[in-house]
Design a protein around this motif. Structure first.
Motif, PDB file in Angstrom:
ATOM      1  N   ARG A 220       0.830  -1.214   0.000  1.00 41.23           N
ATOM      2  CA  ARG A 220       0.000   0.000   0.000  1.00 41.23           C
ATOM      3  C   ARG A 220       0.863   1.262   0.000  1.00 41.23           C
ATOM      4  NH1 ARG A 220      -5.346  -0.999   0.745  1.00 41.23           N
ATOM      5  NH2 ARG A 220      -5.919  -2.961   1.797  1.00 41.23           N
ATOM      6  N   GLN A 221       1.886   1.263   0.828  1.00 42.37           N
ATOM      7  CA  GLN A 221       2.738   2.443   0.934  1.00 42.37           C
ATOM      8  C   GLN A 221       3.433   2.749  -0.390  1.00 42.37           C
ATOM      9  OE1 GLN A 221       2.531   4.261   3.425  1.00 42.37           O
ATOM     10  NE2 GLN A 221       4.407   5.370   3.907  1.00 42.37           N
ATOM     11  N   LEU A 222       3.806   1.684  -1.115  1.00 42.18           N
ATOM     12  CA  LEU A 222       4.548   1.858  -2.366  1.00 42.18           C
ATOM     13  C   LEU A 222       3.641   1.960  -3.583  1.00 42.18           C
ATOM     14  CD1 LEU A 222       7.365  -0.777  -1.732  1.00 42.18           C
ATOM     15  CD2 LEU A 222       7.592   1.712  -1.611  1.00 42.18           C
ATOM     16  N   GLY A 223       2.337   1.715  -3.411  1.00 41.11           N
ATOM     17  CA  GLY A 223       1.454   1.660  -4.569  1.00 41.11           C
ATOM     18  C   GLY A 223       1.815   0.526  -5.507  1.00 41.11           C
ATOM     19  N   ALA A 224       2.285  -0.576  -4.937  1.00 46.68           N
ATOM     20  CA  ALA A 224       2.777  -1.702  -5.729  1.00 46.68           C
ATOM     21  C   ALA A 224       1.691  -2.741  -5.955  1.00 46.68           C
ATOM     22  CB  ALA A 224       3.969  -2.355  -5.029  1.00 46.68           C
ATOM     23  N   ALA A 225       1.738  -3.386  -7.097  1.00 41.71           N
ATOM     24  CA  ALA A 225       0.905  -4.550  -7.373  1.00 41.71           C
ATOM     25  C   ALA A 225       1.645  -5.803  -6.912  1.00 41.71           C
ATOM     26  CB  ALA A 225       0.580  -4.638  -8.853  1.00 41.71           C
ATOM     27  N   ALA A 226       0.925  -6.920  -6.847  1.00 43.95           N
ATOM     28  CA  ALA A 226       1.560  -8.140  -6.350  1.00 43.95           C
ATOM     29  C   ALA A 226       0.922  -9.380  -6.944  1.00 43.95           C
ATOM     30  CB  ALA A 226       1.477  -8.206  -4.831  1.00 43.95           C
ATOM     31  N   PHE A 227       1.748 -10.370  -7.225  1.00 43.91           N
ATOM     32  CA  PHE A 227       1.359 -11.761  -7.440  1.00 43.91           C
ATOM     33  C   PHE A 227       1.894 -12.561  -6.253  1.00 43.91           C
ATOM     34  CE2 PHE A 227       1.283 -10.456 -11.913  1.00 43.91           C
ATOM     35  CZ  PHE A 227       0.248 -11.210 -12.456  1.00 43.91           C
ATOM     36  N   THR A 228       1.240 -13.668  -5.954  1.00 45.98           N
ATOM     37  CA  THR A 228       1.837 -14.663  -5.063  1.00 45.98           C
ATOM     38  C   THR A 228       1.970 -15.969  -5.835  1.00 45.98           C
ATOM     39  OG1 THR A 228      -0.245 -15.538  -4.179  1.00 45.98           O
ATOM     40  CG2 THR A 228       0.718 -13.632  -3.052  1.00 45.98           C
ATOM     41  N   THR A 229       2.919 -16.788  -5.422  1.00 49.14           N
ATOM     42  CA  THR A 229       2.960 -18.154  -5.908  1.00 49.14           C
ATOM     43  C   THR A 229       1.900 -18.960  -5.158  1.00 49.14           C
ATOM     44  OG1 THR A 229       4.547 -18.919  -4.265  1.00 49.14           O
ATOM     45  CG2 THR A 229       5.440 -17.924  -6.282  1.00 49.14           C
ATOM     46  N   GLY A 230       1.717 -20.209  -5.548  1.00 47.93           N
ATOM     47  CA  GLY A 230       0.777 -21.055  -4.820  1.00 47.93           C
ATOM     48  C   GLY A 230       1.142 -21.170  -3.358  1.00 47.93           C
ATOM     49  N   ALA A 231       2.441 -21.295  -3.063  1.00 47.18           N
ATOM     50  CA  ALA A 231       2.887 -21.427  -1.678  1.00 47.18           C
ATOM     51  C   ALA A 231       2.793 -20.113  -0.918  1.00 47.18           C
ATOM     52  CB  ALA A 231       4.326 -21.943  -1.642  1.00 47.18           C
ATOM     53  N   GLY A 232       2.693 -18.995  -1.621  1.00 40.61           N
ATOM     54  CA  GLY A 232       2.607 -17.694  -0.974  1.00 40.61           C
ATOM     55  C   GLY A 232       1.189 -17.180  -0.796  1.00 40.61           C
ATOM     56  N   ARG A 233       0.189 -17.991  -1.170  1.00 39.19           N
ATOM     57  CA  ARG A 233      -1.201 -17.544  -1.049  1.00 39.19           C
ATOM     58  C   ARG A 233      -1.532 -17.164   0.384  1.00 39.19           C
ATOM     59  NH1 ARG A 233      -4.051 -22.458  -2.314  1.00 39.19           N
ATOM     60  NH2 ARG A 233      -6.014 -21.336  -2.382  1.00 39.19           N
ATOM     61  N   GLY A 234      -2.245 -16.050   0.528  1.00 41.53           N
ATOM     62  CA  GLY A 234      -2.602 -15.560   1.847  1.00 41.53           C
ATOM     63  C   GLY A 234      -1.709 -14.447   2.342  1.00 41.53           C
ATOM     64  N   LEU A 235      -0.550 -14.241   1.729  1.00 46.86           N
ATOM     65  CA  LEU A 235       0.336 -13.162   2.145  1.00 46.86           C
ATOM     66  C   LEU A 235      -0.256 -11.798   1.808  1.00 46.86           C
ATOM     67  CD1 LEU A 235       3.783 -14.657   1.097  1.00 46.86           C
ATOM     68  CD2 LEU A 235       3.092 -14.069   3.420  1.00 46.86           C
ATOM     69  N   VAL A 236      -1.049 -11.747   0.738  1.00 47.29           N
ATOM     70  CA  VAL A 236      -1.679 -10.493   0.316  1.00 47.29           C
ATOM     71  C   VAL A 236      -3.176 -10.527   0.587  1.00 47.29           C
ATOM     72  CG1 VAL A 236      -2.099  -8.948  -1.625  1.00 47.29           C
ATOM     73  CG2 VAL A 236       0.115 -10.094  -1.397  1.00 47.29           C
ATOM     74  N   GLY A 237      -3.849 -11.594   0.227  1.00 49.28           N
ATOM     75  CA  GLY A 237      -5.275 -11.736   0.510  1.00 49.28           C
ATOM     76  C   GLY A 237      -6.155 -11.085  -0.536  1.00 49.28           C
ATOM     77  N   ALA A 238      -7.461 -11.294  -0.388  1.00 50.46           N
ATOM     78  CA  ALA A 238      -8.418 -10.877  -1.401  1.00 50.46           C
ATOM     79  C   ALA A 238      -8.776  -9.405  -1.327  1.00 50.46           C
ATOM     80  CB  ALA A 238      -9.697 -11.715  -1.273  1.00 50.46           C
ATOM     81  N   GLU A 320      12.173   1.723   6.565  1.00 52.28           N
ATOM     82  CA  GLU A 320      12.658   2.818   5.731  1.00 52.28           C
ATOM     83  C   GLU A 320      11.540   3.583   5.034  1.00 52.28           C
ATOM     84  OE1 GLU A 320      15.799   3.904   5.608  1.00 52.28           O
ATOM     85  OE2 GLU A 320      16.151   2.416   7.186  1.00 52.28           O
ATOM     86  N   ILE A 321      10.380   2.984   4.860  1.00 56.81           N
ATOM     87  CA  ILE A 321       9.331   3.641   4.059  1.00 56.81           C
ATOM     88  C   ILE A 321       8.092   4.024   4.863  1.00 56.81           C
ATOM     89  CG2 ILE A 321      10.077   2.406   1.985  1.00 56.81           C
ATOM     90  CD1 ILE A 321       7.562   0.647   2.254  1.00 56.81           C
ATOM     91  N   GLU A 322       7.957   3.544   6.109  1.00 54.72           N
ATOM     92  CA  GLU A 322       6.684   3.731   6.815  1.00 54.72           C
ATOM     93  C   GLU A 322       6.343   5.197   7.068  1.00 54.72           C
ATOM     94  OE1 GLU A 322       6.379   2.382  10.868  1.00 54.72           O
ATOM     95  OE2 GLU A 322       8.567   2.265  11.069  1.00 54.72           O
ATOM     96  N   ASP A 323       7.344   6.069   7.184  1.00 51.27           N
ATOM     97  CA  ASP A 323       7.080   7.479   7.467  1.00 51.27           C
ATOM     98  C   ASP A 323       7.027   8.335   6.208  1.00 51.27           C
ATOM     99  OD1 ASP A 323       6.972   7.027  10.213  1.00 51.27           O
ATOM    100  OD2 ASP A 323       9.150   7.200  10.416  1.00 51.27           O
ATOM    101  N   ARG A 324       7.181   7.700   5.067  1.00 48.50           N
ATOM    102  CA  ARG A 324       7.123   8.455   3.815  1.00 48.50           C
ATOM    103  C   ARG A 324       5.674   8.637   3.385  1.00 48.50           C
ATOM    104  NH1 ARG A 324      11.786   5.960  -0.190  1.00 48.50           N
ATOM    105  NH2 ARG A 324      13.570   6.135   1.254  1.00 48.50           N
ATOM    106  N   PRO A 325       5.397   9.665   2.587  1.00 49.08           N
ATOM    107  CA  PRO A 325       4.044   9.795   2.021  1.00 49.08           C
ATOM    108  C   PRO A 325       3.725   8.588   1.133  1.00 49.08           C
ATOM    109  CG  PRO A 325       5.321  11.807   1.717  1.00 49.08           C
ATOM    110  CD  PRO A 325       6.282  10.770   2.204  1.00 49.08           C
ATOM    111  N   GLN A 326       2.473   8.154   1.165  1.00 52.95           N
ATOM    112  CA  GLN A 326       2.051   7.023   0.341  1.00 52.95           C
ATOM    113  C   GLN A 326       2.158   7.388  -1.129  1.00 52.95           C
ATOM    114  OE1 GLN A 326      -1.391   4.988   1.819  1.00 52.95           O
ATOM    115  NE2 GLN A 326      -2.019   4.329  -0.219  1.00 52.95           N
ATOM    116  N   ARG A 327       2.769   6.493  -1.898  1.00 53.56           N
ATOM    117  CA  ARG A 327       2.992   6.754  -3.319  1.00 53.56           C
ATOM    118  C   ARG A 327       1.704   6.601  -4.119  1.00 53.56           C
ATOM    119  NH1 ARG A 327       8.187   5.657  -5.305  1.00 53.56           N
ATOM    120  NH2 ARG A 327       7.275   6.069  -7.346  1.00 53.56           N
TER     121      ARG A 327
END
Length: 525
Positions: A220-238, A320-327
């Motif tokens: 959220r802070q970085l405005g980044a998109a994400a994929f997970t692998t099958g083993a990484g499911r749940g790290l990001v959520g729906a 390093e990024i938590e206090d920066r403005p959200q991108r």
């Protein structure tokens, strides 16, 4: 005080936190059983060593602690080698302890004799060693537990000659202070921060090794998109609007990845079973974070490589990024939703009828439910489209891809999380590899729903043959009456005729006090 070494090893394991051992006793490893009860360790008797190995695997995935199995010389070890291969492929901590013959070079025809059982086991695990003295046995056990903590977790095998197990030995030394994992500091993440400062469409790919609760905050802070692998499911959520889910294997994902101006892959091999293509598809710089140097040196040729624990990396990056403005993001929720809708439709078209069943199950399952699936079309659909509410709550034999995993692994998971909901999903063919472990689930009184997807054939293989213009052959086998089979073991059995009935049966199964086989067929739709 002195005891036979087999008993001392059990005490050593208990001192290192082992509470459960899965296995089968025999005349060659009975000395290992002398100390189990005395040490206060619970033993779960499997019906086959393959089942014992999968139970240890499922226990490890559920608890995060190493799964431990005891097996005999020769056939006991060879029977557990398939689970060892699966655990190696999926980075699961497992310790297999076996006996071995005292002498093999000068003698032939002994009971349970193999030409070289240590070398055979070495082919499917991290390492396989022989402990010819008590000191060596203690040292190898200590090494295994140290490496489970500090390295990529993978199975280990230790074999001990029968005469050495029987001989009196001094107690094992007390546990060592575990080694420390290096911190990830500001200079380590500085190169990534420089790239993130100029990236408008950063894309993270999170694998099974990327375990941290911070990822959604970071994204959220970085405005980044994400994929997970099958083993990484749940790290990001729906609920994260820029999450593409576990759709890396969809052909269209390469086009999406090519549109990113920075790719960050954390805790993932980006293996064939993650992508089903040779190249990820990125054109932008790539940053790789992983514990395994072999992963960092792979054909994806990352621009920046950081050998580090993913959780520590996530913490350092967030600091390093938590206090920066959200991108402001160059990605949009609309483009992500459009891609996911298209991919869901593709999955449903390729294997029709399964998606509605997944949706019906998801509606009634508690978020605390841990799921173990087998190599079956039902799981192939589910692991693509089913967003998990938390990581490491769906376990699938991804890499080695063995049949027969789900039932015994779910038993191990249920043992590791007493009183918490656990469920198995298997196909009609794969279930028969390890269906005898139903007896274990009944003995233990596990309220374990076993969803059996029965399409009456090896449907995935049939489809593959047809696609390759091969006349389908050897893809249909005569099935038993699965419900009667389950009842013969003392389990409950249900055959719902609708999705609504399936939901009711499933809810009842979690409180049944015994396993329930739920026989599902395409006709129920």
């Amino acid at each position: 005080m002195k005891r036979p070494l087999g008993a001392q090893i059990s005490h050593m394991l208990r001192d290192r936190g082992v509470e459960v051992i899965f296995g089968i006793p025999g005349v060659h490893n009975q000395e290992m059983y002398r100390g189990i009860e005395e040490a206060g360790i619970r033993h779960v008797l499997a019906r086959h060593e393959q089942g014992a190995g999968f139970m240890a695997d499922g226990y490890a995935r559920a608890t995060g602690n190493p799964g431990v199995a005891y097996v005999i010389t020769g056939p006991g070890l060879s029977n557990i080698m398939t689970p060892m291969g699966q655990a190696y492929s999926d980075s699961v901590p497992m310790l297999v302890l076996s006996s071995c013959l005292d002498e093999t070079a000068a003698r032939r025809g002994q009971l349970h004799q193999m030409r070289d059982q240590r070398a055979a086991a070495a082919a499917v695990c991290d390492w396989s060693e022989q402990a010819s003295t008590a000191r060596a046995a203690y040292g190898l056990v200590e090494r295994a537990f140290e490496e489970f903590e500090a390295h990529r977790p993978r199975p280990k095998h230790i074999q001990t000659p029968i005469a050495v197990l029987e001989a009196e030995a001094d107690p094992a030394p007390p546990p060592n202070m575990p080694g420390t994992t290096p911190e990830v500091r500001k200079p380590d993440v500085a190169p990534l921060l420089s790239l993130l400062n100029i990236a408008r469409r950063p894309l993270f790919i999170l694998g099974g090794g990327a375990q941290s609760h911070l990822w959604v905050q970071i994204l959220r802070q970085l405005g980044a998109a994400a994929f997970t692998t099958g083993a990484g499911r749940g790290l990001v959520g729906a609920n994260y609007p820029l999450g593409f889910g576990s759709m890396l294997a969809r052909p269209g994902s390469a086009e999406v990845i090519a549109s990113a101006d920075l790719v960050v892959a954390v805790g993932t091999e980006l293996a064939e079973v993650d992508l089903w293509r040779d190249h990820l598809g990125h054109k932008a710089p790539m940053v790789r974070v992983d514990l395994d140097p072999e992963v960092l040196a792979d054909a994806q040729r990352a621009t920046i490589k950081l050998r580090a624990d993913a959780g520590r990396f996530a913490a350092a990056l967030w600091a390093e990024i938590e206090d920066r403005p959200q991108r402001e993001s160059g990605w949009t929720a609309e483009e992500v939703a459009k891609a996911r809708t298209r991919w869901n439709a593709e999955v449903d078209a390729e294997r029709p009828g399964i998606l509605p069943v997944c949706n019906a199950l998801r509606e009634v399952l508690s978020p605390d439910t841990m799921i173990y699936s087998d190599m079956t079309q039902f799981a192939y659909v589910a692991t693509d489209i089913w967003d998990m509410p938390r990581p490491r709550y769906w376990h699938h034999p991804t890499g080695y891809g063995t049949l027969g995993y789900a039932l015994p692994a779910a038993i191990g998971g249920a043992v590791g999380r007493p009183g918490m909901p656990t469920m198995a999903i298997a196909g009609d063919y794969g279930f028969q590899y390890t269906m005898q472990e139903l007896g274990v689930a009944v003995e233990l009184g596990l309220s374990l729903p076993i969803l059996l997807w029965d399409n009456g054939k090896l449907k995935e293989i049939e489809d593959s043959m047809i696609a390759a213009q091969i006349a389908p052959n050897a893809v249909v086998a005569r099935n038993p009456d699965f419900c009667k089979l389950a009842e013969a073991y003392g389990a409950a059995a249900e055959k719902p005729n609708s999705l609504g009935e399936l939901q009711k049966v499933l809810e009842t199964a979690f409180g049944a006090g015994r396993p329930t086989l739920i026989h599902m067929t395409p006709e129920m739709l």
